[in-house]
Design a protein around this motif. Structure first.
Motif, PDB file in Angstrom:
ATOM      1  N   TYR A   1       0.831  -1.206   0.000  1.00 10.98           N
ATOM      2  CA  TYR A   1       0.000   0.000   0.000  1.00 10.98           C
ATOM      3  C   TYR A   1       0.869   1.260   0.000  1.00 10.98           C
ATOM      4  CZ  TYR A   1      -2.654   3.848   2.029  1.00 10.98           C
ATOM      5  OH  TYR A   1      -3.187   5.082   2.275  1.00 10.98           O
TER       6      TYR A   1
ATOM      7  N   LEU B   1      -4.343  -2.455  -6.281  1.00  8.91           N
ATOM      8  CA  LEU B   1      -5.370  -3.463  -6.532  1.00  8.91           C
ATOM      9  C   LEU B   1      -5.020  -4.798  -5.887  1.00  8.91           C
ATOM     10  CD1 LEU B   1      -6.313  -2.745 -10.261  1.00  8.91           C
ATOM     11  CD2 LEU B   1      -7.774  -2.434  -8.248  1.00  8.91           C
TER      12      LEU B   1
ATOM     13  N   HIS C   1      -8.838  -5.287   0.942  1.00 10.69           N
ATOM     14  CA  HIS C   1      -9.747  -4.142   0.970  1.00 10.69           C
ATOM     15  C   HIS C   1      -9.619  -3.352   2.265  1.00 10.69           C
ATOM     16  CE1 HIS C   1     -13.428  -2.010   2.093  1.00 10.69           C
ATOM     17  NE2 HIS C   1     -13.338  -1.582   0.852  1.00 10.69           N
ATOM     18  N   ARG C   2      -9.508  -2.064   2.122  1.00 12.27           N
ATOM     19  CA  ARG C   2      -9.585  -1.124   3.228  1.00 12.27           C
ATOM     20  C   ARG C   2      -9.835   0.254   2.627  1.00 12.27           C
ATOM     21  NH1 ARG C   2      -3.305  -0.541   5.265  1.00 12.27           N
ATOM     22  NH2 ARG C   2      -2.291  -1.129   3.325  1.00 12.27           N
ATOM     23  N   PRO C   3     -10.454   1.139   3.371  1.00  7.68           N
ATOM     24  CA  PRO C   3     -10.831   2.432   2.813  1.00  7.68           C
ATOM     25  C   PRO C   3      -9.669   3.228   2.227  1.00  7.68           C
ATOM     26  CG  PRO C   3     -11.986   2.059   4.866  1.00  7.68           C
ATOM     27  CD  PRO C   3     -11.005   0.941   4.731  1.00  7.68           C
TER      28      PRO C   3
ATOM     29  N   ALA D   1      -8.782   1.861  -1.161  1.00  7.00           N
ATOM     30  CA  ALA D   1      -9.850   2.151  -2.119  1.00  7.00           C
ATOM     31  C   ALA D   1      -9.808   3.615  -2.545  1.00  7.00           C
ATOM     32  CB  ALA D   1     -11.200   1.817  -1.497  1.00  7.00           C
ATOM     33  N   HIS D   2      -9.521   4.485  -1.599  1.00  4.79           N
ATOM     34  CA  HIS D   2      -9.408   5.920  -1.890  1.00  4.79           C
ATOM     35  C   HIS D   2      -8.320   6.172  -2.924  1.00  4.79           C
ATOM     36  CE1 HIS D   2      -7.357   9.817  -0.796  1.00  4.79           C
ATOM     37  NE2 HIS D   2      -8.557  10.258  -1.104  1.00  4.79           N
TER      38      HIS D   2
ATOM     39  N   ILE E   1      -7.007   3.951  -5.018  1.00  2.00           N
ATOM     40  CA  ILE E   1      -7.355   3.321  -6.296  1.00  2.00           C
ATOM     41  C   ILE E   1      -8.205   4.281  -7.118  1.00  2.00           C
ATOM     42  CG2 ILE E   1      -8.755   1.488  -7.331  1.00  2.00           C
ATOM     43  CD1 ILE E   1      -7.769  -0.332  -5.021  1.00  2.00           C
ATOM     44  N   ALA E   2      -9.137   4.948  -6.452  1.00  4.18           N
ATOM     45  CA  ALA E   2      -9.961   5.943  -7.148  1.00  4.18           C
ATOM     46  C   ALA E   2      -9.107   7.075  -7.699  1.00  4.18           C
ATOM     47  CB  ALA E   2     -11.023   6.487  -6.201  1.00  4.18           C
TER      48      ALA E   2
ATOM     49  N   TRP F   1     -15.645   3.585  -7.514  1.00  2.00           N
ATOM     50  CA  TRP F   1     -14.939   3.215  -6.285  1.00  2.00           C
ATOM     51  C   TRP F   1     -15.340   4.121  -5.127  1.00  2.00           C
ATOM     52  CZ3 TRP F   1     -11.607  -0.613  -4.671  1.00  2.00           C
ATOM     53  CH2 TRP F   1     -11.243  -1.556  -5.633  1.00  2.00           C
TER      54      TRP F   1
ATOM     55  N   LYS G   1     -18.969   3.433  -3.950  1.00  2.00           N
ATOM     56  CA  LYS G   1     -19.020   2.181  -3.187  1.00  2.00           C
ATOM     57  C   LYS G   1     -18.508   2.383  -1.767  1.00  2.00           C
ATOM     58  CE  LYS G   1     -16.160  -1.081  -4.372  1.00  2.00           C
ATOM     59  NZ  LYS G   1     -15.541  -2.198  -5.137  1.00  2.00           N
ATOM     60  N   GLU G   2     -17.410   3.118  -1.621  1.00  2.00           N
ATOM     61  CA  GLU G   2     -16.859   3.345  -0.286  1.00  2.00           C
ATOM     62  C   GLU G   2     -17.741   4.281   0.539  1.00  2.00           C
ATOM     63  OE1 GLU G   2     -14.377   1.799   1.265  1.00  2.00           O
ATOM     64  OE2 GLU G   2     -14.396   0.565  -0.548  1.00  2.00           O
TER      65      GLU G   2
END
Length: 378
Positions: A246, A266, A270-272, A275-276, A278-279, A294, A297-298
């Motif tokens: 990460y 990717l 999964h964790r916020p 995901a943030h 990735i967006a 993304w 969804k979060e």
């Protein structure tokens, strides 16, 4: 409760001061003022009947079976040396209030100091700390700048002491000191052949190199983490490898290497936070619909200003000149500074600098740059 417990002087004194009562008013009809003074200073072990009378007058709970469940949470509290460490317990305000009127009064005071209250208010209780309370107290003194790292490390020489000093240095933006302390922690872990701590120290070094934008060093440490974690193959090792992946992905993202960053992120569990980012990668690649998907969804899982600000950019082409976006970015920086690692603050800083530049607020932009970059090399 044992009437010779070290907690007793703390309980009596804390309860009396909380009510703003004098020793004379508390002792009246129970014992001499000098006797109460000696109890509060830990100079004598009082008779049980006097303790019970004093406790009743002060509204103290000396024995409460319902409070025994708190002991497991306290064990976790003292075992977690970092504020955001996995497994660190959360104490609710009502829970702390009950503890303050029980045998856990001193523990409650330390918890409140970890929650930002000034640790110096506990100086008068120093003689009554047990070993683990004293360690937590000293950590908090270091964290709040009331004690030097040199003095702290002269007292404690273990892995967690150097790790804590490293985290504190990072919080105070002294990254070269942070690296030096993580090196010492790594050396101790290697001598003890403790793989989990070796990974912990390597991860700390990786984060420091990331903040310093030393990408070659960061990649080199990542390769070490990957090798050790793969050989170990425990759940904890996999989690640390995931954290390292990460951080490397986030650093690639900062350098606008969106494709490389996306590949790493990717692969994260999964964790916020992942995901943030990735967006943000999809945003950087011009894949706005994927970026928005993304974020949406979060946002369904939990609200966060970090998600909100990305969505705002995606939905408002002229965002750099909009006051609402500027306020949201300022909130992002405040939230990152107060509740996240220093690197997370630095990650968001360029987005706010873009706002200042677009609005010709050069003086404020220079102030931020001087504070967070130029100062490091003074």
């Amino acid at each position: 409760m044992k009437y010779d417990s070290l907690y007793l002087p703390v309980l009596l004194r804390q309860a009396r001061l909380a009510r703003d009562w004098s020793q004379e008013s508390v002792a009246n009809g129970i014992c001499a003022v000098s006797y109460l003074s000696k109890i509060e200073n830990g100079k004598i072990v009082p008779a049980p009947d006097i303790v019970e009378a004093l406790a009743k007058r002060l509204g103290l709970t000396l024995e409460d079976a319902s409070l025994t469940a708190i002991e497991a949470k306290l064990d976790a509290f003292y075992a977690s040396h970092y504020e955001q460490e996995d497994g660190a317990p959360v104490f609710e305000a009502e829970e702390l209030e009950r503890m303050l009127g029980s045998v856990f009064a001193l523990d409650a005071m330390l918890i409140r100091c970890q929650n930002r209250e000034a640790v110096e208010t506990l100086r008068s209780y120093e003689p009554f700390f047990d070993a683990r309370q004293r360690r937590k107290y000293d950590e908090l003194r270091l964290l709040q700048g009331a004690w030097s790292e040199e003095a702290f490390l002269a007292t404690y020489h273990d892995f967690f002491a150097y790790a804590f000093a490293a985290e504190t240095s990072c919080r105070h933006e002294r990254m070269l000191d942070c690296l030096a302390y993580w090196s010492e922690a790594l050396s101790i872990a290697q001598k003890e052949m403790d793989v989990e701590r070796i990974l912990d120290a390597l991860l700390g070094r990786l984060v420091a190199f990331s903040i310093l934008s030393d990408i070659p060093s960061m990649e080199r440490v990542f390769a070490q983490i990957e090798k050790v974690a793969t050989m170990t193959a425990t759940d904890s090792a996999r989690q640390m490898l995931d954290n390292a992946r990460y951080n490397v992905g986030a650093s690639r993202l900062e350098r606008r290497e969106y494709a490389k960053a996306l590949e790493l992120l990717l692969g994260c569990a999964h964790r916020p936070l992942a995901a943030h980012k990735i967006a943000l990668c999809y945003e950087g690649l011009g894949e706005y619909e994927l970026a928005k998907a993304w974020i949406v969804k979060e946002q369904q899982r939990a609200s966060s200003v970090f998600f909100d600000v990305v969505r705002y950019r995606l939905e408002h082409p002229n965002y750099l000149r909009e006051e609402a976006y500027a306020r949201m970015m300022k909130r992002c920086l405040d939230e990152a500074s107060e509740n996240y690692h220093y690197g997370y603050f630095l990650f968001h800083l360029p987005y706010y600098l873009d706002v200042l530049e677009a609005n010709r607020q050069y003086k404020e932009a220079y102030g931020l740059l001087k504070r967070h970059f130029i100062k490091q090399w003074d």
